[in-house]
Motif scaffolding. Structure first.
Motif, PDB file in Angstrom:
ATOM      1  N   GLN A  88      -1.655   5.512  -2.808  1.00 18.88           N
ATOM      2  CA  GLN A  88      -1.523   4.407  -1.873  1.00 18.88           C
ATOM      3  C   GLN A  88      -1.530   3.069  -2.600  1.00 18.88           C
ATOM      4  O   GLN A  88      -0.748   2.167  -2.262  1.00 18.88           O
ATOM      5  N   GLN A  96       1.807   2.698  -4.177  1.00 14.07           N
ATOM      6  CA  GLN A  96       2.805   2.326  -3.169  1.00 14.07           C
ATOM      7  C   GLN A  96       2.646   0.857  -2.765  1.00 14.07           C
ATOM      8  O   GLN A  96       3.628   0.144  -2.595  1.00 14.07           O
ATOM      9  N   GLU A  97       1.367   0.450  -2.608  1.00 16.60           N
ATOM     10  CA  GLU A  97       1.133  -0.949  -2.262  1.00 16.60           C
ATOM     11  C   GLU A  97       1.595  -1.875  -3.370  1.00 16.60           C
ATOM     12  O   GLU A  97       2.166  -2.950  -3.112  1.00 16.60           O
TER      13      GLU A  97
END
Length: 272
Positions: free
Chosen positions: A78, A81-82
């Motif tokens: 995550q 992805q961020e």
């Protein structure tokens, strides 16, 4: 659901192993006191339960560790992805900023062009106003000149009338005194001077009118002929020749002023 089935199978297997182990211990302790056999079986069951508890605890720890590792992996993914999303957003922001700068520059250029066009339009309007003013001034000048020419024509007519009356009071010219220009042209001579009977319009017409289509019986007075009359009258009055820059259009103008606009020729009756 699957983990519960695995745990149930593991418990069933441990139970079967414990029963088999207890049977084996009971057979090996044949002849021993029952209290010793029960003690041994109790210790064995207690150890088996403890081992089963430890195995379950290890399984739970392993599952928790697996879950924690999975959560950490998900968190890292995550975060990645961020990070990628932030990088994309930053790149898109830079692109939008560049496009905004380009649009701002184009807008400024367009504003400059509009200002230049407005200046050119204002200059064109001023030029149009100047031309319009000049045209009005030219029109006023032309009107003034036209009236001046009208006045000059009126003066010529007055002078002509006065001269005709003066000549009539001084002498009477007979039919043999008819003044006719020679072949040199109207109002001129080829070395032979002649006098125009200004008191007699009929003789003036006969002296200066042109033949109509070669027929001397149907003579017509045209603008050119009338110009010759005006020029001859000017010379007979001692004012000399008309300047060349004033001759152009003068005959047509005076003819129209005397006989009417649009008239191109008159006969003897209309002239007299």
């Amino acid at each position: 659901m699957r983990q519960q089935q695995q745990q149930q199978q593991q418990q069933d297997g441990d139970k079967d192993c414990l029963e088999e182990l207890c049977g084996t211990v009971s057979e090996s302790l044949v002849g021993a006191p029952p209290a010793g056999i029960n003690f041994a079986l109790g210790v064995l069951s207690s150890q088996a339960q403890e081992i089963s508890s430890l195995r379950q605890a290890l399984r739970r720890c392993t599952q928790e560790l697996h879950d924690q590792t999975w959560m950490e992996l998900l968190a890292k993914q995550q975060d990645l992805q961020e990070t990628e999303l932030c990088a994309e957003l930053a790149a898109e922001t830079r692109l939008l900023s560049s496009q905004a700068d380009l649009l701002r520059e184009r807008s400024q250029q367009q504003s400059k062009r509009l200002e230049e066009q407005a200046k050119e339009l204002a200059a064109a309007e001023q030029e149009c106003q100047r031309v319009r003013t000049q045209a009005l001034q030219n029109q006023r000048d032309a009107t003034a000149e036209t009236w001046a020419l009208h006045l000059e024509v009126q003066e010529l007519r007055t002078e002509y009338t006065e001269l005709a009356r003066g000549e009539a009071s001084k002498s009477q010219i007979g039919g043999g005194d008819s003044a006719t220009p020679d072949m040199g042209g109207h109002g001129s001579s080829s070395g032979c001077a002649f006098r125009v009977p200004w008191h007699d319009p009929g003789k003036i017409f006969d002296a200066f009118a042109s033949d109509s289509h070669g027929d001397s019986r149907s003579r017509r007075m045209r603008p050119t002929d009338f110009g010759h009359i005006c020029e001859q009258l000017r010379r007979d009055q001692g004012r000399g020749q008309t300047p060349m820059h004033r001759r152009e259009g003068f005959a047509e103008f005076t003819f129209s002023a005397v006989f009417g606009v649009g008239v191109t020729e008159v006969d003897r009756s209309e002239f007299v």
